[in-house]
Each structure stands twice: as C-alpha cells, then as structure tokens.
Design a protein around this motif. Structure first.
Motif, PDB file in Angstrom:
ATOM      1  N   SER A   1      57.594  32.559 -38.581  1.00 52.86           N
ATOM      2  CA  SER A   1      58.048  32.462 -37.047  1.00 52.86           C
ATOM      3  C   SER A   1      58.849  31.194 -36.803  1.00 52.86           C
ATOM      4  CB  SER A   1      56.990  32.794 -36.112  1.00 52.86           C
ATOM      5  OG  SER A   1      56.059  31.966 -36.264  1.00 52.86           O
ATOM      6  N   ARG A   2      59.829  31.233 -35.842  1.00 53.93           N
ATOM      7  CA  ARG A   2      60.670  30.182 -35.268  1.00 53.93           C
ATOM      8  C   ARG A   2      60.722  30.452 -33.741  1.00 53.93           C
ATOM      9  NH1 ARG A   2      59.283  29.276 -39.832  1.00 53.93           N
ATOM     10  NH2 ARG A   2      60.666  28.552 -41.433  1.00 53.93           N
ATOM     11  N   SER A   3      60.604  29.057 -33.075  1.00 52.03           N
ATOM     12  CA  SER A   3      60.671  29.365 -31.647  1.00 52.03           C
ATOM     13  C   SER A   3      61.170  28.467 -30.932  1.00 52.03           C
ATOM     14  CB  SER A   3      59.044  29.328 -31.075  1.00 52.03           C
ATOM     15  OG  SER A   3      58.089  30.376 -31.717  1.00 52.03           O
TER      16      SER A   3
ATOM     17  N   PRO B   1      57.053  26.833 -29.485  1.00 51.02           N
ATOM     18  CA  PRO B   1      58.081  25.873 -29.483  1.00 51.02           C
ATOM     19  C   PRO B   1      57.577  24.430 -28.876  1.00 51.02           C
ATOM     20  CG  PRO B   1      58.295  27.204 -27.503  1.00 51.02           C
ATOM     21  CD  PRO B   1      57.136  27.617 -27.983  1.00 51.02           C
TER      22      PRO B   1
ATOM     23  N   LEU C   1      54.784  30.136 -33.464  1.00 53.22           N
ATOM     24  CA  LEU C   1      54.922  30.838 -31.979  1.00 53.22           C
ATOM     25  C   LEU C   1      55.043  29.948 -30.943  1.00 53.22           C
ATOM     26  CD1 LEU C   1      52.482  33.790 -32.428  1.00 53.22           C
ATOM     27  CD2 LEU C   1      55.044  33.971 -32.799  1.00 53.22           C
TER      28      LEU C   1
ATOM     29  N   THR D   1      49.909  32.442 -34.776  1.00 54.00           N
ATOM     30  CA  THR D   1      50.721  31.857 -35.639  1.00 54.00           C
ATOM     31  C   THR D   1      49.884  31.895 -37.135  1.00 54.00           C
ATOM     32  OG1 THR D   1      51.791  30.503 -34.352  1.00 54.00           O
ATOM     33  CG2 THR D   1      51.897  29.894 -36.552  1.00 54.00           C
TER      34      THR D   1
ATOM     35  N   SER E   1      60.643  33.865 -29.633  1.00 52.55           N
ATOM     36  CA  SER E   1      60.096  33.440 -31.095  1.00 52.55           C
ATOM     37  C   SER E   1      60.775  34.704 -31.806  1.00 52.55           C
ATOM     38  CB  SER E   1      58.704  33.637 -31.225  1.00 52.55           C
ATOM     39  OG  SER E   1      58.052  32.485 -30.439  1.00 52.55           O
TER      40      SER E   1
ATOM     41  N   TRP F   1      64.882  25.497 -34.449  1.00 52.82           N
ATOM     42  CA  TRP F   1      63.696  26.118 -33.718  1.00 52.82           C
ATOM     43  C   TRP F   1      62.277  25.625 -34.568  1.00 52.82           C
ATOM     44  CZ3 TRP F   1      64.542  31.874 -31.661  1.00 52.82           C
ATOM     45  CH2 TRP F   1      65.601  31.757 -30.425  1.00 52.82           C
TER      46      TRP F   1
END
Length: 494
Positions: free
Chosen positions: A243-245, A472, A470, A233, A449, A466
């Motif tokens: 990024s979203r996870s 969650p 990377l 990340t 992700s 989210w």
C-alpha cells in the motif's frame, strides 16, 4: 430596565456579527441610524424604525447562521445556496433522531429566528422613540461620538465597530462572486484534457478497481486510529498486498460529502451546490464513466441513499446498490444504519462472488457518520447473512475515532477475506469531521491509500512520492482532491 435591555439587544445585533462584545464597542450603524431618524418628520419615525429593526433582525439571524455553519462546516452561511440544503439537514435529523425530533428542530429554528427578528425590531422602535423624544440630547450624543468613532477607526482601536455593515457587505460580495463563478466553472468543465484521449486506463486492464470513501476520515483521525492503521498494514503485507498513502485536500469540511465525491470523480473543484448542479448537468467525464467507456462494469454502492438518485446517470454507473438494494435486515440505528462490513459483504455477494467482468465500484462507507449511533465490532464474514445478526450485537462506544477504526478494520478484513491478484483498492476519506471534533482551524486534508498485490500498479505511481503503508507520513504529498482524477488517468493510460 427596558431601555437597558433594548440597548443591549441592539448593540449585540450591530456588533456580534463580526466582533465579540468582550470590550466596549461603538457601532457606526447606530450613529448613522440615530442621525437619520432625527432628520425624519415625526410621522415617518415609527415605520422607519420598524423597517430598520426588521433589517437588523435579519442581519442577526444571518450572523447566527454564519456562526453555526462555521462551527460545523468551517464556512459561512450562503443565503442563495444553503436554502437548498435544508431538506437534506431535516432528513439527516429525522434519520438520526426520528421524525418528531426533526419537526421539533425545524420548529425551534423558525421560532428562534422569528423571536430574534421581533425582539430586535421592538428594541429598535423603543430606542427610536426615546431618541426622537430627546432630540437635542440625541443630536449632541451623535455629534460627540461620531468624531470619536472616526478617530478610533483611524487609529485601529477595537472600539470602532462596523460589524453589521461588514456582514452585509461580505454576503453581498459572496452572492456576486457566486454568480461570477458560474461562468468560470462552465469554462472549467469544458476544458477536459482527457476528453479525446484514447487507451484510457489500459494499464489496469482486467483489474477490479474499488474506490471506498470512509465518511469523515480526515487527517485528524490518523493519530487516534494509528494502531489500527499499523495493524492493517501488517495484515495486508502478510497477505501479499502493498500500500501507498498520501493526502488530498477536500473541498468541504464537516459535511456535504457528495461534493467531495463529485470533486474526486470529476477532476474539478465542487465546493458548493451551484457547482454541483452545473457539474451533473454537464457531459464532464468522471472516473466512473471513463472506466465504463473502457469496458468496465461500473457500480455505485450507496447505503445512505434511500430515494431516487437521478445524478447516478451523470456519473456513469451501470447499477446502483442503494439502501433498498442492499437488503439489510438488521436494526435501524438512524441515518447511517447499515454497518460498513455488511455493505462490503453485500457488494461482494452481488458483484464479485463468481466470475465477472472487470469491475469499477465506488462504495460509500457511512458507519463513521455523526452521531455514530451504532459502531459494532468486525464479525466473522460467514455470519453476516442479511444483517439480522446485528440485532444481537451490542454497539461499541459511540465516538468518532472508534467509528473510523471500525470502517478501516472492515475494509482491511474484506481485502484479506476476498481480495485477489486483480484487486486495486483506493481507500480515502471524504472530508474532515466538524470543528466540534477537530477544533477550529484544522486543515481540510484527508488520507488516501492505494492497496494492491500488483507491483506494476505501484510502479505506475512511484513518482507520486506516497508513503508505504496505510498511514501517510505527516509530510507526505498533499494534492487538491480535484487533481487526483487527471493524475490517476495519466498514470494508468498508455
């Protein structure tokens, strides 16, 4: 001694399918069997006992298969469907341990199954002869023990057992449910809310969309690979990516990756081979075909595919880079022989090295596939060539978490080396590893992700809730894997 062994064998075959032998059990099937034998004429006892023994032996074999399937795939054996998976299993063993090992494994399973059936049959016949030879005593025993069983059953005492009968019932219901499911699934395939939708994916115009599946990357991997996710990340942030996870719940655990891929791409739950066959025989729109219809070049990168793959046409790939097309010249370490970094490098050379039309690619990263025979370090991209460099690269520790870390590090390194403003990466697992790794009773959740430099892309999914980065959050949203296709199409259409 012989009688004691025979009694123990029959008792185990009757009880173990549903209950352990840790406490005294009284199987109702045994009581009924003795009662029926006592009612038969003498000449019919031997063939009846033989038939009953073979049937009970078959039940014991199915019980053993159930135990194995639950340990690896977290589900029971399916007599109708799992026969079609034998070839895939043999191919995996051959690829991982050699042809001789595969032949030995098949022979061992066949011999063990036959020995179990023969052993149970001989035991039943021996006990039947004793019961008939001592009819009066056997009849008295049945008369006394039957009300005892009924009383224990009414009181819920564990002494009353019906393990074999319940196993047969469960599998009969399983077969019936499977047949009923076929009709329901056909209706589900036909009910596609995006079939006639115009402007699909227009919010991603000009983007290269890469879907990278990491083999066996499940929720349980997050803790041991946490430092790699944190470093990844940070590295992506430094390169201008965000990024979203979140989590998806896979339809499978421990294996059958193709069912997870099918579920993700088609938007319907594909948890068994019957549904898979129905899906690939339909005209269901997949994410791949949706991108293709919208003008993207579509590519499947499948390093584990070593023979013709007719299902590729269903998914809508313009081309498939299988094991042969990747032209890997490194060492052969078994089924998952192509290192993930090389797979990404070969894909980059073939599809993204120069000017190209917008691209949608699905990439299967398989270095984290059991038994993790070869887990190399991430190398300098300029040194990879045709993979020959791996002849001189010793493997790292052969273990699950290290293999997942290698796959993730390879992807992050690839984005840093070759990503651009038009890259949108979906990075996810296909399923949790087997219960031997996670323990029994874990979830079927896998991380997913989205990685991109384009804030507008992330803006489109802001409502998903989210987690940034990377990794969650444990409380991040969890969707069924089959829900992703429609949510993704809705987010990027219009």
């Amino acid at each position: 001694m012989r009688t004691a062994v025979a009694a123990l064998v029959v008792l185990a075959a009757l009880v173990v399918p549903r209950e352990p032998l840790g406490v005294l059990r009284l199987p109702v099937e045994g009581l009924l069997g003795v009662a029926l034998l006592l009612l038969l004429p003498a000449r019919a006892v031997r063939p009846a006992a033989t038939a009953a023994g073979v049937a009970l032996g078959a039940v014991a074999v199915v019980a053993a298969l159930d135990a194995g399937f639950r340990a690896v795939l977290a589900r029971p054996f399916d007599p109708l469907l799992d026969a079609t998976s034998v070839g895939a299993g043999v191919e995996f063993v051959a690829g991982s341990s050699g042809t001789a090992a595969a032949v030995a494994a098949v022979a061992g399973v066949v011999v063990a199954a036959l020995a179990l059936v023969v052993g149970v049959t001989l035991s039943v016949r021996h006990l039947a002869r004793l019961a008939v030879a001592h009819r009066r005593g056997a009849a008295r025993a049945v008369a006394v023990l039957t009300p005892v069983w009924l009383a224990c059953a009414l009181l819920g005492a564990p002494v009353a057992s019906a393990g074999a009968a319940l196993l047969v019932r469960d599998h009969a219901v399983q077969v019936g449910d499977g047949l009923a499911d076929a009709e329901a699934f056909a209706a589900e395939l036909a009910a596609d809310p995006f079939r006639d939708t115009g402007g699909l994916l227009d919010a991603l115009a000009g983007k290269d969309v890469v879907v990278a599946f990491v083999e066996s990357y499940g929720r349980d991997a997050l803790e041991p690979v946490g430092p790699h996710l944190a470093a990844g990340t940070a590295g992506l942030d430094a390169a201008g990516y965000a990024s979203r996870s979140g989590f998806l719940t896979s339809p499978v655990v421990g294996g059958n990756s193709w069912l997870a891929h099918a579920t993700f791409l088609s938007g319907v739950r594909v948890h068994d081979q019957r549904r898979y066959a129905a899906l690939v025989g339909s005209d269901r729109m997949t994410l791949t075909s949706a991108f293709g219809d919208a003008g993207w070049r579509t590519v499947g990168v499948m390093p584990g595919t070593t023979r013709e793959w007719p299902e590729a046409a269903f998914y809508g790939y313009d081309t498939v880079q299988d094991h042969a097309a990747l032209a890997y010249r490194g060492p052969d370490h078994g089924w998952a022989t192509v290192p993930d970094q090389y797979t990404l490098a070969a894909f980059q050379r073939a599809e993204r090295a120069g000017p190209h039309a917008p691209l949608m690619a699905e990439i299967a990263l398989v270095s984290s596939h059991a038994p993790w025979a070869y887990v190399p370090p991430v190398l300098d991209w300029a040194t990879l060539g045709d993979g020959s460099v791996y002849h001189d690269v010793p493997p790292g520790p052969a273990e699950y978490a290290g293999s997942i870390a290698y796959s993730l590090d390879s992807v992050v390194s690839w984005v840093q080396a070759y990503g651009d403003d038009d890259l949108v990466l979906l990075l996810l697992g296909d399923h949790q590893p087997s219960a031997a790794v996670t323990g029994v009773g874990e979830t079927a959740d896998v991380p997913i992700s989205v990685v991109t430099r384009d804030a507008a892309v992330l803006g489109r999914i802001a409502s998903w809730g989210w987690t940034p980065g990377l990794r969650p959050d444990p409380a991040a949203p969890v969707w069924p894997m089959e829900a992703f296709r429609d949510r993704f199409l809705a987010a990027f259409t219009g």
